[in-house]
Design a protein around this motif. Structure first.
Motif: not given
Length: 189
Positions: A59, A107, A111, A169, A171, A175, A178
């Motif tokens: 990530a 978030e 995103w 951002f 990953t 998921d 992060r």
């Protein structure tokens, strides 16, 4: 054949020893089983930790590579701030820092919204390509050009650095890993 008292005593001890040997072997077997189960649990935990470390490293690498993509994008595509003023600039991931009324909820606000960010090429093995936005923070005029002695009344733009903040951002392989990284980049127009 008659058995003496001494022989009876020895035979009695042998009978007692057989029971004690069985008990001791069962206790030893229990101890070895507990040690084996404990080592299996420790190994499983270490595997989970190494998988998590790899996931978060992926990530981070994805977000870091996307910062370099964004810097290249700024360097090759911006000769003025016109792109930030154009219609749909925010949908293309271009923002003015002053446009934020409050600190953005990255978030839910950007995103996961489906718009308002740019997508990087990503790192192989990640669940989704990293995303980034570019914010214009301010214009900095160098001390040597404050008086504009060479071009009185003219604004040539020399000595002006446009400062941008890049937020990425990324990953990892899942998921749950992060990473958000911010970088500041300046370009002289």
């Amino acid at each position: 054949m008659a058995v003496s008292t001494r022989q009876r005593t020895i035979m009695g001890r042998r009978r007692q020893q057989k029971g004690i040997a069985l008990f001791l072997s069962l206790v030893m077997l229990l101890i070895f089983t507990i040690l084996g189960v404990s080592s299996v649990q420790t190994t499983t935990l270490q595997e989970r930790m190494s998988r998590s470390a790899l996931d978060s490293n992926m990530a981070f690498q994805s977000a870091e590579a996307t910062i370099h993509e964004a810097e290249d994008f700024i360097e090759t595509n911006f000769e003025s701030l016109v792109d930030f003023d154009a219609a749909g600039a925010e949908d293309a991931g271009l923002y003015y820092e002053a446009a934020w009324n409050e600190t953005p909820n990255w978030e839910t606000g950007i995103w996961n919204s489906g718009t308002g960010y740019r997508t990087g090429t990503g790192v192989p093995g990640v669940t989704q390509p990293a995303q980034y936005i570019i914010e214009h923070i301010r214009t900095i005029v160098s001390d040597q050009d404050l008086l504009n002695l060479d071009n009185i009344g003219q604004d040539t733009g020399s000595g002006r650095v446009q400062v941008f903040r890049i937020t990425t951002f990324g990953t990892g392989g899942t998921d749950t890993a992060r990473v958000v990284i911010q970088s500041t980049y300046g370009k002289k127009f």
